[in-house]
Design a protein around this motif. Structure first.
Motif, PDB file in Angstrom:
ATOM      1  N   LEU A  23      29.333  50.631  43.666  1.00 53.14           N
ATOM      2  CA  LEU A  23      30.163  50.843  44.854  1.00 53.14           C
ATOM      3  C   LEU A  23      30.645  49.510  45.417  1.00 53.14           C
ATOM      4  O   LEU A  23      31.814  49.361  45.780  1.00 53.14           O
ATOM      5  N   VAL A  24      29.757  48.534  45.487  1.00 56.71           N
ATOM      6  CA  VAL A  24      30.116  47.209  46.001  1.00 56.71           C
ATOM      7  C   VAL A  24      31.169  46.571  45.092  1.00 56.71           C
ATOM      8  O   VAL A  24      32.180  46.031  45.573  1.00 56.71           O
ATOM      9  N   VAL A  25      30.969  46.641  43.789  1.00 55.38           N
ATOM     10  CA  VAL A  25      31.928  46.068  42.840  1.00 55.38           C
ATOM     11  C   VAL A  25      33.284  46.764  42.972  1.00 55.38           C
ATOM     12  O   VAL A  25      34.332  46.108  42.934  1.00 55.38           O
ATOM     13  N   THR A  26      33.269  48.071  43.151  1.00 54.58           N
ATOM     14  CA  THR A  26      34.513  48.820  43.286  1.00 54.58           C
ATOM     15  C   THR A  26      35.275  48.388  44.540  1.00 54.58           C
ATOM     16  O   THR A  26      36.490  48.181  44.490  1.00 54.58           O
ATOM     17  N   HIS A  27      34.567  48.229  45.652  1.00 55.07           N
ATOM     18  CA  HIS A  27      35.222  47.766  46.881  1.00 55.07           C
ATOM     19  C   HIS A  27      35.758  46.346  46.709  1.00 55.07           C
ATOM     20  O   HIS A  27      36.890  46.052  47.101  1.00 55.07           O
ATOM     21  N   LEU A  28      34.960  45.464  46.131  1.00 53.49           N
ATOM     22  CA  LEU A  28      35.368  44.068  45.996  1.00 53.49           C
ATOM     23  C   LEU A  28      36.465  43.879  44.945  1.00 53.49           C
ATOM     24  O   LEU A  28      37.212  42.897  45.004  1.00 53.49           O
ATOM     25  N   SER A  29      36.585  44.815  44.003  1.00 51.60           N
ATOM     26  CA  SER A  29      37.621  44.689  42.977  1.00 51.60           C
ATOM     27  C   SER A  29      39.026  44.779  43.579  1.00 51.60           C
ATOM     28  O   SER A  29      39.997  44.351  42.951  1.00 51.60           O
ATOM     29  N   GLN A  30      39.129  45.280  44.799  1.00 48.00           N
ATOM     30  CA  GLN A  30      40.429  45.311  45.466  1.00 48.00           C
ATOM     31  C   GLN A  30      40.950  43.910  45.746  1.00 48.00           C
ATOM     32  O   GLN A  30      42.154  43.706  45.895  1.00 48.00           O
ATOM     33  N   LEU A  31      40.064  42.952  45.809  1.00 47.88           N
ATOM     34  CA  LEU A  31      40.456  41.569  46.098  1.00 47.88           C
ATOM     35  C   LEU A  31      41.135  40.898  44.909  1.00 47.88           C
ATOM     36  O   LEU A  31      41.626  39.776  45.035  1.00 47.88           O
ATOM     37  N   LEU A  32      41.180  41.585  43.765  1.00 40.35           N
ATOM     38  CA  LEU A  32      41.881  41.031  42.606  1.00 40.35           C
ATOM     39  C   LEU A  32      43.348  40.786  42.909  1.00 40.35           C
ATOM     40  O   LEU A  32      43.950  39.857  42.379  1.00 40.35           O
ATOM     41  N   THR A  33      43.932  41.604  43.767  1.00 39.60           N
ATOM     42  CA  THR A  33      45.329  41.405  44.140  1.00 39.60           C
ATOM     43  C   THR A  33      45.512  40.057  44.814  1.00 39.60           C
ATOM     44  O   THR A  33      46.490  39.357  44.571  1.00 39.60           O
ATOM     45  N   VAL A  34      44.574  39.680  45.652  1.00 42.98           N
ATOM     46  CA  VAL A  34      44.657  38.394  46.347  1.00 42.98           C
ATOM     47  C   VAL A  34      44.487  37.242  45.354  1.00 42.98           C
ATOM     48  O   VAL A  34      45.183  36.231  45.430  1.00 42.98           O
ATOM     49  N   LEU A  35      43.586  37.412  44.403  1.00 45.29           N
ATOM     50  CA  LEU A  35      43.283  36.335  43.467  1.00 45.29           C
ATOM     51  C   LEU A  35      44.294  36.219  42.326  1.00 45.29           C
ATOM     52  O   LEU A  35      44.657  35.110  41.931  1.00 45.29           O
TER      53      LEU A  35
END
Length: 112
Positions: free
Chosen positions: A8-20
């Protein structure tokens, strides 16, 4: 249970790929959600919230484009969306690690 929370944590944080990287903030959580949603009710709910949030960000960005011509409100909208798109995945990843449900602002309900 611990592995589920980590996912769940990885799924939420994977949204930050757009920023990176400029892309991936919708695709990666979508792939995780589609592949694991039948294994966990909690992941299904979190995944729906994440996908709804990402789709809502896209729609809100499209709405901001013509608003640039209207006293620059679109630029303010882009600024707010940028802050929200970075802040809330991190906040909700922390909530998910503690077993709480995510809450995303400015989110339309595309998938229920």
């Amino acid at each position: 249970m611990k592995e589920e929370r980590q996912l769940l944590v990885v799924t939420h944080l994977s949204q930050l790929l757009t920023v990176l990287t400029g892309f991936g903030g919708l695709i990666v959580p979508l792939i995780i959600w589609l592949s694991k949603r039948n294994e966990s009710y909690q992941l299904d709910e979190h995944g729906k919230n994440i996908i709804n949030f990402q789709l809502s960000l896209i729609v809100n960005c499209i709405i901001c484009i013509p608003l640039i011509l209207f006293f620059g409100l679109g630029l303010l909208g882009f600024l707010v969306l940028g802050v929200v798109s970075v802040l809330f995945p991190i906040v909700n990843a922390i909530k998910a690690s503690h077993g709480e449900n995510p809450k995303y602002p400015l989110s339309f309900n595309f998938i229920s």
